[in-house]
Design a protein around this motif. Structure first.
Motif, PDB file in Angstrom:
ATOM      1  N   GLN A 144       7.016   7.508  -7.373  1.00 29.24           N
ATOM      2  CA  GLN A 144       6.593   6.157  -6.998  1.00 29.24           C
ATOM      3  C   GLN A 144       5.138   5.925  -7.397  1.00 29.24           C
ATOM      4  O   GLN A 144       4.379   6.879  -7.588  1.00 29.24           O
ATOM      5  CB  GLN A 144       6.676   5.979  -5.476  1.00 29.24           C
ATOM      6  N   ARG A 145       4.784   4.638  -7.456  1.00 29.40           N
ATOM      7  CA  ARG A 145       3.370   4.255  -7.600  1.00 29.40           C
ATOM      8  C   ARG A 145       2.932   3.559  -6.321  1.00 29.40           C
ATOM      9  O   ARG A 145       3.728   2.871  -5.673  1.00 29.40           O
ATOM     10  CB  ARG A 145       3.182   3.313  -8.788  1.00 29.40           C
ATOM     11  N   THR A 146       1.672   3.719  -5.985  1.00 33.36           N
ATOM     12  CA  THR A 146       1.140   3.063  -4.785  1.00 33.36           C
ATOM     13  C   THR A 146      -0.301   2.647  -5.040  1.00 33.36           C
ATOM     14  O   THR A 146      -0.940   3.159  -5.972  1.00 33.36           O
ATOM     15  CB  THR A 146       1.265   3.983  -3.555  1.00 33.36           C
ATOM     16  N   GLU A 174       4.694   7.083   0.907  1.00 33.00           N
ATOM     17  CA  GLU A 174       4.630   7.752   2.203  1.00 33.00           C
ATOM     18  C   GLU A 174       3.613   8.893   2.191  1.00 33.00           C
ATOM     19  O   GLU A 174       2.883   9.103   3.161  1.00 33.00           O
ATOM     20  CB  GLU A 174       6.020   8.290   2.553  1.00 33.00           C
ATOM     21  N   LYS A 175       3.560   9.608   1.063  1.00 35.39           N
ATOM     22  CA  LYS A 175       2.627  10.733   0.990  1.00 35.39           C
ATOM     23  C   LYS A 175       1.184  10.263   1.170  1.00 35.39           C
ATOM     24  O   LYS A 175       0.405  10.854   1.927  1.00 35.39           O
ATOM     25  CB  LYS A 175       2.787  11.469  -0.346  1.00 35.39           C
ATOM     26  N   TYR A 176       0.815   9.167   0.507  1.00 36.96           N
ATOM     27  CA  TYR A 176      -0.560   8.693   0.647  1.00 36.96           C
ATOM     28  C   TYR A 176      -0.821   8.183   2.062  1.00 36.96           C
ATOM     29  O   TYR A 176      -1.911   8.382   2.608  1.00 36.96           O
ATOM     30  CB  TYR A 176      -0.900   7.624  -0.403  1.00 36.96           C
ATOM     31  N   GLU A 197       0.242   7.838  -8.544  1.00 46.28           N
ATOM     32  CA  GLU A 197       1.648   8.118  -8.840  1.00 46.28           C
ATOM     33  C   GLU A 197       1.989   9.518  -8.364  1.00 46.28           C
ATOM     34  O   GLU A 197       1.167  10.435  -8.428  1.00 46.28           O
ATOM     35  CB  GLU A 197       1.908   8.005 -10.343  1.00 46.28           C
ATOM     36  N   GLY A 198       3.218   9.669  -7.892  1.00 46.06           N
ATOM     37  CA  GLY A 198       3.682  10.996  -7.491  1.00 46.06           C
ATOM     38  C   GLY A 198       5.014  10.903  -6.780  1.00 46.06           C
ATOM     39  O   GLY A 198       5.519   9.797  -6.524  1.00 46.06           O
ATOM     40  N   GLU A 199       5.562  12.067  -6.462  1.00 43.23           N
ATOM     41  CA  GLU A 199       6.810  12.106  -5.722  1.00 43.23           C
ATOM     42  C   GLU A 199       6.567  11.516  -4.337  1.00 43.23           C
ATOM     43  O   GLU A 199       5.667  11.964  -3.627  1.00 43.23           O
ATOM     44  CB  GLU A 199       7.258  13.561  -5.585  1.00 43.23           C
TER      45      GLU A 199
END
Ligand code: ATP
Ligand code: MG
Length: 141
Positions: A4-6, A84-86, A78-80
């Protein structure tokens, strides 16, 4: 798990306290990749439009003023499971409730001056990334 991108914003309270490098280090250490980043000073219209979802809330006018009280650093990540991770790396909105080691626990000054913004869902992430970046200013590498 999907890639995803955030959108991240380092807010004025943090830029004014020279915390940009430290915050970007948290982001990179979490395995989130920076596709594009820049500093800008939001106009009144940009701040109003960006937080329009909160326009009926009692804190909206103050929030808009605060977001214009100094420059911000906008970054596309960007990342898996990046959204939510950020949010996890940032910690809870109110720093008093943020988990140890999160950006807001370490650096936020108050509920309003909480150092960072992160998109909260895939739809908002896409809108927010394109609010600040066009395709040519994001790099895949
Ligand atoms: P952000 O959208 O900035 O990532 P968030 O999703 O954790 O933060 P929201 O509920 O979307 O939290 O609120 C947006 C921002 O408005 C908060 O990050 C904070 O700066 C400010 N804010 C939220 N609630 C209050 C409040 N009760 N009083 C003052 N400011 C607030
Ligand atoms: Mg929010």
């Amino acid at each position: 798990m999907t890639i995803q991108r955030t959108l991240s914003i380092i807010k004025p309270d943090a830029t004014k306290r020279n915390l940009v490098g430290k915050i970007l280090a948290h982001i990179e250490d979490a395995g989130l990749k920076i596709l594009g980043t820049r500093m800008l000073w939001l106009t009144e219209n940009q701040a109003k439009e960006f937080y329009a979802v909160h326009k009926e809330r009692p804190f909206y006018n103050e929030l808009v003023e605060y977001m214009r009280s100094g420059p911000v650093v906008v970054t596309c990540l960007e990342g898996e499971n990046a959204i939510e991770k950020y949010r996890e790396v940032m910690g809870a909105t109110n720093p008093e409730n943020a988990a140890d080691g999160t950006i807001r626990k370490l650096y936020a000054e108050s509920l309003q001056c909480n150092s960072v913004h992160g998109s909260d869902a895939p739809e908002t992430a896409q809108t927010e990334v394109s609010f600040f970046f066009n395709d040519e200013s994001l790099f895949t590498y």
